[in-house]
Scaffold this active site. Structure first.
Site, PDB file in Angstrom:
ATOM      1  N   TYR A 110      70.183 -26.582  18.547  1.00 50.94           N
ATOM      2  CA  TYR A 110      70.124 -25.893  17.253  1.00 50.94           C
ATOM      3  C   TYR A 110      70.055 -24.404  17.537  1.00 50.94           C
ATOM      4  O   TYR A 110      69.035 -23.889  17.993  1.00 50.94           O
ATOM      5  CB  TYR A 110      68.899 -26.368  16.468  1.00 50.94           C
ATOM      6  CG  TYR A 110      68.729 -25.746  15.084  1.00 50.94           C
ATOM      7  CD1 TYR A 110      69.724 -24.966  14.498  1.00 50.94           C
ATOM      8  CD2 TYR A 110      67.573 -25.962  14.352  1.00 50.94           C
ATOM      9  CE1 TYR A 110      69.566 -24.410  13.243  1.00 50.94           C
ATOM     10  CE2 TYR A 110      67.399 -25.414  13.087  1.00 50.94           C
ATOM     11  CZ  TYR A 110      68.392 -24.638  12.547  1.00 50.94           C
ATOM     12  OH  TYR A 110      68.232 -24.084  11.297  1.00 50.94           O
ATOM     13  N   LYS A 133      74.429 -27.249  16.636  1.00 45.26           N
ATOM     14  CA  LYS A 133      74.366 -26.826  15.240  1.00 45.26           C
ATOM     15  C   LYS A 133      74.445 -25.313  15.249  1.00 45.26           C
ATOM     16  O   LYS A 133      73.508 -24.629  15.659  1.00 45.26           O
ATOM     17  CB  LYS A 133      73.070 -27.297  14.581  1.00 45.26           C
ATOM     18  CG  LYS A 133      72.900 -26.824  13.134  1.00 45.26           C
ATOM     19  CD  LYS A 133      71.538 -27.225  12.585  1.00 45.26           C
ATOM     20  CE  LYS A 133      71.325 -26.671  11.171  1.00 45.26           C
ATOM     21  NZ  LYS A 133      69.985 -27.007  10.638  1.00 45.26           N
ATOM     22  N   ILE A 175      75.519 -29.618   8.576  1.00 46.79           N
ATOM     23  CA  ILE A 175      74.117 -29.952   8.403  1.00 46.79           C
ATOM     24  C   ILE A 175      73.588 -29.080   7.283  1.00 46.79           C
ATOM     25  O   ILE A 175      73.556 -27.857   7.395  1.00 46.79           O
ATOM     26  CB  ILE A 175      73.335 -29.752   9.709  1.00 46.79           C
ATOM     27  CG1 ILE A 175      73.849 -30.738  10.756  1.00 46.79           C
ATOM     28  CG2 ILE A 175      71.832 -29.959   9.481  1.00 46.79           C
ATOM     29  CD1 ILE A 175      73.268 -30.558  12.133  1.00 46.79           C
TER      30      ILE A 175
END
Length: 302
Positions: A135, A163, A205
């Site tokens: 992330y 991400k 996301i």
């Protein structure tokens, strides 16, 4: 090998009015999202208020998520710990419980050096057999996992995805140019979702999907079919809401949207507080306008 693609909401954790953990409410949120067509779940991310939960509460949420997911969609958990040792313990617990993957952040609070960030990721990934998503959110957490850092992390077999939340869509093309299909790339910022899908991300996301899952899935579906003009119609309608994902009070905003839409409670844990005054009025106004002008998805054959 993973097959992560589509819309993965960063789902909220539900609390009762006294601030205690509401497992039944949390499971309802998860189940409704899956029934409404999302392709995966991220639990205990930022919107899941990971760092506001006690360790034993996190385990209860993971067990609840595994029970609800039931193999219907991949269920990933955010890994947001203050030390590498705590992160190792957490990912091993997630693996025992039966989650499908991990979305790992750099260690919280301490702004680590490049060497420290890489060591954290290698150590955490090496402690589990689960697939790991990096992330990368330098805007919020002050650490950018750069392309050259991803080059080193590419040596770790179970680090399989990223991400990407730099808010710079150029990074998406740079990642594909540098690594081809080595990493599955997800957009992590709601108000650049369509642009990111057009640039080839496997999915999105999303925060606001928790309140408007049908429209979120519709944007992904149309984009994946190359029907960008139709996706853009929904995206423009959605944009005032999507902007709420990029401000410091995003969790409170998203949970208030959920409550207005009858999908959850706005209750948050301190230091977060529910919105008041002009901030609250603005979110209500944007949400109610969106509900009143909601696009008819049947015109797109969806």
């Amino acid at each position: 090998m993973i097959d992560w693609k589509g819309v993965f909401p960063a789902a909220t954790t539900q609390f009762k009015n006294d601030g205690s953990l509401d497992i039944d409410g949390t499971q309802r949120v998860y189940d409704n999202l899956i029934r409404d067509g999302v392709h995966g779940l991220i639990v205990l991310g930022t919107c899941g208020e990971n760092n506001s939960l006690l360790p034993e509460e996190k385990i209860k949420v993971l067990e609840a998520a595994r029970e609800v997911g039931g193999g219907r969609v991949p269920v990933l958990t955010g890994v947001s710990e203050f030390t590498t040792a705590n992160a190792v313990n957490y990912v091993q617990a997630a693996e025992r419980i039966g989650l499908d993957g991990l979305m790992v952040l750099p260690a919280m609070a301490y702004k680590a050096t490049r060497r420290e960030v890489l060591t954290h990721y290698r150590t955490v990934a090496g402690a589990t057999g689960l697939p790991v998503m990096v992330y990368n959110n330098p805007v919020t957490y002050g650490i950018d996992v750069t392309l050259d850092m991803m080059q080193e992390l590419a040596e770790v077999k179970n680090i399989v995805a990223i991400k990407e939340s730099t808010e710079d869509t150029r990074r998406i093309t740079d990642l594909y140019n540098a690594f081809g299909d080595r990493f599955t790339v997800f957009c992590g910022v709601d108000d650049i979702a369509l642009e990111s899908l057009m640039l080839g991300t496997a999915g999105w996301i999303s925060g606001l999907t928790s309140a408007f899952p049908h429209e979120s899935v519709a944007i992904y579906t149309l984009a994946s079919q190359g029907r960008y003009a139709e996706a853009l119609e929904i995206y423009r309608w959605f944009m005032p809401l999507l902007h709420l994902d990029t401000i410091p009070t995003l969790v409170q905003c998203i949970k208030l949207c959920e409550q207005i839409c009858g999908r959850g409670s706005e209750m948050v844990r301190a230091p977060r507080l529910t919105l008041t005054g002009e901030d609250r009025r603005r979110v209500i106004e944007i949400t109610e306008k969106a509900l009143a002008t909601r696009p008819d998805l049947s015109k797109y054959g969806l």
